[in-house]
Enzyme design. Structure first.
Site, mmCIF file in Angstrom:
data_model
loop_
_atom_site.group_PDB
_atom_site.id
_atom_site.type_symbol
_atom_site.label_atom_id
_atom_site.label_comp_id
_atom_site.label_asym_id
_atom_site.label_seq_id
_atom_site.Cartn_x
_atom_site.Cartn_y
_atom_site.Cartn_z
ATOM 1 N N HIS A 105 -1.828 -5.430 1.365
ATOM 2 C CA HIS A 105 -3.094 -6.109 1.117
ATOM 3 C C HIS A 105 -2.811 -7.502 0.574
ATOM 4 O O HIS A 105 -1.869 -7.677 -0.207
ATOM 5 C CB HIS A 105 -3.940 -5.360 0.072
ATOM 6 C CG HIS A 105 -5.028 -6.229 -0.502
ATOM 7 N ND1 HIS A 105 -6.222 -6.431 0.154
ATOM 8 C CD2 HIS A 105 -5.073 -7.015 -1.604
ATOM 9 C CE1 HIS A 105 -6.952 -7.287 -0.550
ATOM 10 N NE2 HIS A 105 -6.276 -7.658 -1.624
ATOM 11 N N LYS A 144 0.839 -1.198 0.000
ATOM 12 C CA LYS A 144 0.000 0.000 0.000
ATOM 13 C C LYS A 144 0.882 1.259 0.000
ATOM 14 O O LYS A 144 2.107 1.172 0.201
ATOM 15 C CB LYS A 144 -0.920 -0.041 1.226
ATOM 16 C CG LYS A 144 -1.907 -1.234 1.212
ATOM 17 C CD LYS A 144 -2.835 -1.194 2.425
ATOM 18 C CE LYS A 144 -3.792 -2.371 2.431
ATOM 19 N NZ LYS A 144 -4.742 -2.330 3.568
ATOM 20 N N GLU A 195 -9.419 -10.392 -7.890
ATOM 21 C CA GLU A 195 -8.464 -9.289 -7.764
ATOM 22 C C GLU A 195 -7.347 -9.370 -8.814
ATOM 23 O O GLU A 195 -6.941 -8.345 -9.357
ATOM 24 C CB GLU A 195 -7.899 -9.262 -6.336
ATOM 25 C CG GLU A 195 -8.980 -8.865 -5.324
ATOM 26 C CD GLU A 195 -8.594 -9.075 -3.862
ATOM 27 O OE1 GLU A 195 -7.435 -9.452 -3.586
ATOM 28 O OE2 GLU A 195 -9.462 -8.862 -2.991
ATOM 29 N N ASN A 225 -1.794 -0.135 7.094
ATOM 30 C CA ASN A 225 -1.271 -1.431 7.530
ATOM 31 C C ASN A 225 -0.435 -2.120 6.455
ATOM 32 O O ASN A 225 -0.365 -3.332 6.371
ATOM 33 C CB ASN A 225 -2.400 -2.320 8.069
ATOM 34 C CG ASN A 225 -3.489 -2.570 7.041
ATOM 35 O OD1 ASN A 225 -3.367 -2.162 5.886
ATOM 36 N ND2 ASN A 225 -4.543 -3.252 7.445
HETATM 37 P P1 RTP Z 1 -6.858 -5.863 3.114
HETATM 38 O O1 RTP Z 1 -8.187 -6.167 2.424
HETATM 39 O O2 RTP Z 1 -6.415 -4.444 2.905
HETATM 40 O O3 RTP Z 1 -5.828 -6.888 2.769
HETATM 41 O O4 RTP Z 1 -7.034 -6.017 4.680
HETATM 42 P P2 RTP Z 1 -7.780 -7.167 5.447
HETATM 43 O O5 RTP Z 1 -8.339 -8.179 4.486
HETATM 44 O O6 RTP Z 1 -6.861 -7.659 6.502
HETATM 45 O O7 RTP Z 1 -8.959 -6.365 6.144
HETATM 46 P P3 RTP Z 1 -10.388 -5.986 5.563
HETATM 47 O O8 RTP Z 1 -11.409 -6.366 6.569
HETATM 48 O O9 RTP Z 1 -10.573 -6.479 4.155
HETATM 49 O O10 RTP Z 1 -10.318 -4.393 5.546
HETATM 50 C C1 RTP Z 1 -9.754 -3.709 4.458
HETATM 51 C C2 RTP Z 1 -8.937 -2.545 4.968
HETATM 52 O O11 RTP Z 1 -9.811 -1.582 5.521
HETATM 53 C C3 RTP Z 1 -9.146 -0.907 6.561
HETATM 54 N N1 RTP Z 1 -9.957 -1.000 7.765
HETATM 55 N N2 RTP Z 1 -10.149 0.019 8.541
HETATM 56 N N3 RTP Z 1 -11.081 1.715 10.609
HETATM 57 C C4 RTP Z 1 -11.376 0.416 10.639
HETATM 58 O O12 RTP Z 1 -11.982 -0.072 11.546
HETATM 59 C C5 RTP Z 1 -10.924 -0.411 9.546
HETATM 60 N N4 RTP Z 1 -11.186 -1.690 9.388
HETATM 61 C C6 RTP Z 1 -10.562 -2.073 8.246
HETATM 62 C C7 RTP Z 1 -7.813 -1.574 6.802
HETATM 63 O O13 RTP Z 1 -6.801 -0.779 6.209
HETATM 64 C C8 RTP Z 1 -7.958 -2.889 6.083
HETATM 65 O O14 RTP Z 1 -6.717 -3.334 5.603
HETATM 66 MG MG MG Z 2 -9.517 -7.673 2.844
#
Ligand code: RTP
Ligand code: MG
Length: 147
Positions: A115, A9, A126, A112
């Site tokens: 992705h 990112k 994707e 973070n």
């Molecule tokens: P990613 O899709 O980016 O790989 O991350 P992930 O699967 O671990 O998490 P996901 O639930 O898909 O969430 C996507 C991205 O949204 C942001 N986020 N912010 N403020 C919040 O509570 C919150 N929750 C999620 C994070 O940057 C996350 O990577």
């Molecule tokens: Mg995700």
């Protein structure tokens, strides 16, 4: 062979972590089969994170991912989808174990670093969204005597 979509990112790119992240997946034994440094349009960002459209952080998420270049990649290997997620660590770096990418380099859930696709269905969707077919290579190691 299983493939996944991984992306450094904007925070990871700006903190010079591309090499560190690529190196971890190379050392694990995975093969890089597609990669590009690119700016992300709002349209692409909104499609990529469509599953989060109704979430309160959606606008910030799209603002962040379009804020600077990302390093988009396709990686290949045994169980690469779930293993890459384990190597990335939990979404919120507060919960991410030391030794994982987020555990070692990130402090906030919004920034973070990386992705990774979370299932075979997301990986297929994707990869198709971010890469054209001719940007994903399939190659054998043919040079055996490079020393
Ligand atoms: P990613 O899709 O980016 O790989 O991350 P992930 O699967 O671990 O998490 P996901 O639930 O898909 O969430 C996507 C991205 O949204 C942001 N986020 N912010 N403020 C919040 O509570 C919150 N929750 C999620 C994070 O940057 C996350 O990577
Ligand atoms: Mg995700």
């Amino acid at each position: 062979m299983e493939k996944t979509f991984l992306m450094v990112k904007p925070d990871g790119v700006q903190r010079n972590l591309i090499g560190e992240i690529v190196s971890r997946f190379e050392k694990k034994g995975y093969q890089l089969v597609g990669a590009k440094l690119m700016n992300v349009s709002r349209e692409l960002a909104e499609k990529h994170y469509a599953e989060h459209k109704e979430r309160p952080f959606f606008g910030e998420l799209v603002d962040f991912i379009t804020s600077g270049p990302v390093f988009a990649m396709v990686w290949q290997g045994n169980n690469v989808i779930s293993t890459a997620r384990a190597m990335m660590g939990k979404t919120n770096p507060v919960d991410a174990a030391a030794g994982t990418i987020r555990g070692d380099f990130a402090t906030s859930v919004g920034m973070n670093i990386i992705h990774g696709s979370d299932s075979p269905e997301s990986a297929e969707r994707e990869i198709g969204l971010w890469f054209s077919a001719d940007e994903v290579l399939s190659f054998e190691k043919t040079i055996q005597r490079w020393i």
